[in-house]
Design a protein around this motif. Structure first.
Motif, PDB file in Angstrom:
ATOM      1  N   UNK A 198      -4.149   7.155  12.772  1.00  0.00           N
ATOM      2  CA  UNK A 198      -4.103   6.188  12.380  1.00  0.00           C
ATOM      3  C   UNK A 198      -5.067   5.672  10.004  1.00  0.00           C
ATOM      4  N   UNK A 199      -6.294   6.901  10.882  1.00  0.00           N
ATOM      5  CA  UNK A 199      -6.375   6.676   9.299  1.00  0.00           C
ATOM      6  C   UNK A 199      -5.838   7.377   8.365  1.00  0.00           C
ATOM      7  N   UNK A 200      -5.467   8.248   8.623  1.00  0.00           N
ATOM      8  CA  UNK A 200      -4.765   9.315   7.307  1.00  0.00           C
ATOM      9  C   UNK A 200      -3.484   8.046   6.767  1.00  0.00           C
ATOM     10  N   UNK A 201      -2.216   7.682   8.046  1.00  0.00           N
ATOM     11  CA  UNK A 201      -2.129   5.980   7.333  1.00  0.00           C
ATOM     12  C   UNK A 201      -2.090   4.903   6.857  1.00  0.00           C
ATOM     13  N   UNK A 202      -3.497   4.435   6.750  1.00  0.00           N
ATOM     14  CA  UNK A 202      -4.059   3.160   6.695  1.00  0.00           C
ATOM     15  C   UNK A 202      -4.535   3.651   4.866  1.00  0.00           C
ATOM     16  N   UNK A 203      -4.604   5.303   4.865  1.00  0.00           N
ATOM     17  CA  UNK A 203      -5.709   5.917   3.651  1.00  0.00           C
ATOM     18  C   UNK A 203      -3.763   5.792   2.732  1.00  0.00           C
ATOM     19  N   UNK A 204      -2.915   5.827   3.043  1.00  0.00           N
ATOM     20  CA  UNK A 204      -1.620   5.688   2.282  1.00  0.00           C
ATOM     21  C   UNK A 204      -1.264   4.854   2.131  1.00  0.00           C
ATOM     22  N   UNK A 205      -1.533   3.465   3.203  1.00  0.00           N
ATOM     23  CA  UNK A 205      -1.302   2.146   2.687  1.00  0.00           C
ATOM     24  C   UNK A 205      -2.099   1.555   1.317  1.00  0.00           C
ATOM     25  N   UNK A 206      -3.706   2.045   1.607  1.00  0.00           N
ATOM     26  CA  UNK A 206      -4.343   1.739   0.336  1.00  0.00           C
ATOM     27  C   UNK A 206      -3.805   2.357  -0.416  1.00  0.00           C
ATOM     28  N   UNK A 207      -3.022   2.974  -1.344  1.00  0.00           N
ATOM     29  CA  UNK A 207      -2.646   3.528  -2.235  1.00  0.00           C
ATOM     30  C   UNK A 207      -1.408   2.990  -2.651  1.00  0.00           C
ATOM     31  N   UNK A 208      -0.640   2.297  -1.602  1.00  0.00           N
ATOM     32  CA  UNK A 208       0.682   1.882  -1.612  1.00  0.00           C
ATOM     33  C   UNK A 208       0.265   0.252  -2.286  1.00  0.00           C
ATOM     34  N   UNK A 209      -0.656   0.105  -1.959  1.00  0.00           N
ATOM     35  CA  UNK A 209      -0.909  -1.183  -1.924  1.00  0.00           C
ATOM     36  C   UNK A 209      -1.688  -1.536  -3.110  1.00  0.00           C
ATOM     37  N   UNK A 210      -2.044  -0.266  -4.335  1.00  0.00           N
ATOM     38  CA  UNK A 210      -2.304  -0.278  -5.704  1.00  0.00           C
ATOM     39  C   UNK A 210      -1.363  -0.350  -5.927  1.00  0.00           C
ATOM     40  N   UNK A 211      -0.001  -0.786  -5.962  1.00  0.00           N
ATOM     41  CA  UNK A 211       0.775  -0.760  -6.919  1.00  0.00           C
ATOM     42  C   UNK A 211       2.215  -1.947  -6.176  1.00  0.00           C
ATOM     43  N   UNK A 212       1.054  -2.597  -5.121  1.00  0.00           N
ATOM     44  CA  UNK A 212       1.827  -3.640  -5.195  1.00  0.00           C
ATOM     45  C   UNK A 212       2.717  -3.586  -3.470  1.00  0.00           C
ATOM     46  N   UNK A 213       3.078  -2.201  -3.556  1.00  0.00           N
ATOM     47  CA  UNK A 213       3.925  -2.355  -1.725  1.00  0.00           C
ATOM     48  C   UNK A 213       3.042  -2.597  -0.842  1.00  0.00           C
ATOM     49  N   UNK A 214       3.560  -3.945  -0.461  1.00  0.00           N
ATOM     50  CA  UNK A 214       1.978  -4.201   0.503  1.00  0.00           C
ATOM     51  C   UNK A 214       2.635  -4.293   1.933  1.00  0.00           C
ATOM     52  N   UNK A 215       3.962  -3.691   2.139  1.00  0.00           N
ATOM     53  CA  UNK A 215       4.512  -4.039   3.600  1.00  0.00           C
ATOM     54  C   UNK A 215       4.555  -2.959   4.753  1.00  0.00           C
ATOM     55  N   UNK A 216       4.061  -2.315   4.256  1.00  0.00           N
ATOM     56  CA  UNK A 216       3.618  -0.729   5.403  1.00  0.00           C
ATOM     57  C   UNK A 216       3.193  -1.585   6.842  1.00  0.00           C
ATOM     58  N   UNK A 217       3.744  -1.880   7.732  1.00  0.00           N
ATOM     59  CA  UNK A 217       3.825  -2.216   9.185  1.00  0.00           C
ATOM     60  C   UNK A 217       3.216  -1.460  10.441  1.00  0.00           C
ATOM     61  N   UNK A 218       3.906  -0.092  10.197  1.00  0.00           N
ATOM     62  CA  UNK A 218       3.594   1.137  10.970  1.00  0.00           C
ATOM     63  C   UNK A 218       3.439   2.174  10.574  1.00  0.00           C
TER      64      UNK A 218
END
Length: 480
Positions: free
Chosen positions: A338-358
């Motif tokens: 989960x920690x790695x998934x959350x870190x990836x999600x943080x990178x994604x939202x830096x370019x406006x990709x806000x749709x990571x679900x799981x």
């Protein structure tokens, strides 16, 4: 005075946390959108973030100014220079609008707004004075105006935002900003830019984090042109050889002008079981993101998945292959935990990709397919409609496979009209080593194309004893 540089290696972007220790107040300049790093710094130093600002309307990442203001209660400050086309939109209605000479005061510290157009018309730099130590500015936050060894490119509005021939006026403005705003400063002023090596906002950015006015005055490539008042020579040199601008820059530019959506509290990520993911994939309700290296992807991956290899360039690569303006399916990531998934999600939202679900921690239980990989020795005998070089045009110009079409990885999905229809026949694609190629090929397969990745890409083809063509063919270069 406390001054901290927060650097994002993925996007080669720097933001700055500046605090007055006497008052316990701080300002953040050019924040990214995952703002916990600034809130944590404030808590660590027993400070309140009372202000947040940015040097310009960014193109390469989504600004965190609104997010940070919402989370901390900070007052927003944004540029009011550059004319009507470059005024901030309704998302910044509560922001203080800055003109040249405006000062932001934090106890003993002042930031003076300096209008430095060129990279963009509204661009501001900030002269920072630590009043407890000095009566004059000792630092300049230059944003995308002056970098270490380079200056900001003035052509992004043309290349990425759909404007026409603004680069020429931008280059003239940049020359004037250097002459009238930068070179009038004392040599000791430290220069703290918003980008480092690897950014597409310039063509020769240095890898060290800071410079001085005096160093750039004496050793930068542009100093001789300014010394000789050679505006045209400066313009010609500045506009030649700029790297490809990623197509997602256009989305960033307009979202940042109007005001990025405020995320607030983000929902926890769901850990998927194989059977649950398989059911959602079968109905095309989610998109799977394989985060492994291309060599592992080639051994077997989820059909129609996107390849975003690792966290180091996750923001850059996901913006190449997923456009939230065209796609609303949520993303499920392959991650160690989960920690790695959350870190990836943080990178994604830096370019406006806000749709990571799981996320999933394994591919066990999922049906896998092997992407088509073509050995270099079979290239000449393989039927294809296009040989696609997804490297930058500068890489292509220094050597490519004869007959290849150059279309850099960050622009492919926005230029599908340059490719034959998917049903016509296969595409053979390559980059330098295979990493970027795997990213682009995954997106093309998802779009319905039959793609064979050249094994080892250009480096593998060279190692097989082949000789490149070294003159770039302008007919094969694509601009968006």
């Amino acid at each position: 005075m406390l001054l901290e540089r927060i650097y994002d290696e993925d996007l080669a972007q720097a933001s700055y946390f500046i605090g007055c220790q006497a008052r316990g107040e701080a300002i953040v300049v050019d924040p990214r959108r995952d703002v916990d790093v600034y809130l944590d710094l404030a808590a660590q130093h027993n400070m309140r973030i009372v202000a947040t600002t940015e040097t310009h309307i960014h193109a390469d990442y989504l600004s965190g100014t609104r997010e940070l203001a919402a989370r901390s209660g900070a007052q927003m400050y944004v540029s009011d220079e550059g004319g009507a086309d470059w005024r901030y939109g309704n998302g910044f209605a509560s922001a203080v609008k800055l003109k040249h000479g405006h000062r932001i005061q934090l106890g003993n510290i002042s930031l003076e707004a300096v209008h430095t157009p060129g990279h963009t018309p509204e661009h501001l730099s900030f002269l920072v004075t630590d009043g407890a130590q000095a009566s004059a500015a000792g630092f300049m936050l230059t944003g995308d105006f002056v970098f270490v060894g380079d200056v900001g490119r003035p052509d992004l509005l043309d290349e990425a935002a759909g404007f026409r021939d603004t680069r020429f006026q931008g280059a003239k403005d940049l020359f004037a900003s250097l002459r009238d705003r930068f070179l009038t400063l004392s040599d000791y002023v430290q220069v703290l830019p918003a980008h480092g090596s690897g950014s597409a906002c310039g063509k020769a950015l240095g890898a060290i984090p800071a410079t001085t006015v005096g160093y750039e005055r004496n050793f930068s490539w542009w100093s001789t042109y300014l010394e000789n008042d050679d505006e045209q020579g400066f313009i010609d040199e500045l506009l030649s050889g700029q790297p490809d601008a990623h197509a997602y820059f256009r989305r960033m530019k307009f979202e940042n002008r109007e005001g990025p959506a405020v995320l607030g509290e983000i929902a926890a990520l769901e850990e998927y079981a194989a059977e649950d993911l398989q059911a959602e994939l079968a109905e095309d309700r989610v998109i799977f993101v394989d985060t492994r290296h291309n060599t592992l992807v080639h051994a077997g991956t989820v059909e129609r998945s996107l390849n975003v290899p690792g966290i180091e360039k996750a923001a850059s690569f996901v913006a190449w292959v997923y456009d939230p303006q065209r796609e609303d399916r949520p993303l499920v990531l392959l991650a160690a935990d989960q920690s790695e998934a959350e870190a990836l999600r943080d990178h994604f939202i830096r370019v406006g990709v806000d749709t990571v679900r799981g996320y999933m921690t394994s591919l066990d239980g999922l049906p896998l397919v092997k992407p088509r990989v073509l050995p270099p020795q079979e290239l000449d005998g393989t039927e294809r409609t296009v040989l696609l070089d997804v490297r930058n045009k500068t890489e292509y110009g220094s050597g490519h496979i004869a007959g290849a079409l150059q279309l850099s990885g960050g622009r492919v999905l926005w230029n599908l009209d340059q490719l034959p229809d998917p049903e016509v026949g296969p595409i053979v694609s390559y980059c330098q080593s295979g990493v970027r190629n795997s990213v682009v090929a995954s997106a093309l397969r998802r779009a319905g194309y039959d793609v064979a990745e050249l094994e080892g890409s250009f480096a593998g083809w060279l190692a097989a004893g082949n000789s490149p063509e070294r003159e770039a063919d302008p007919e094969t270069s694509v601009t968006a």
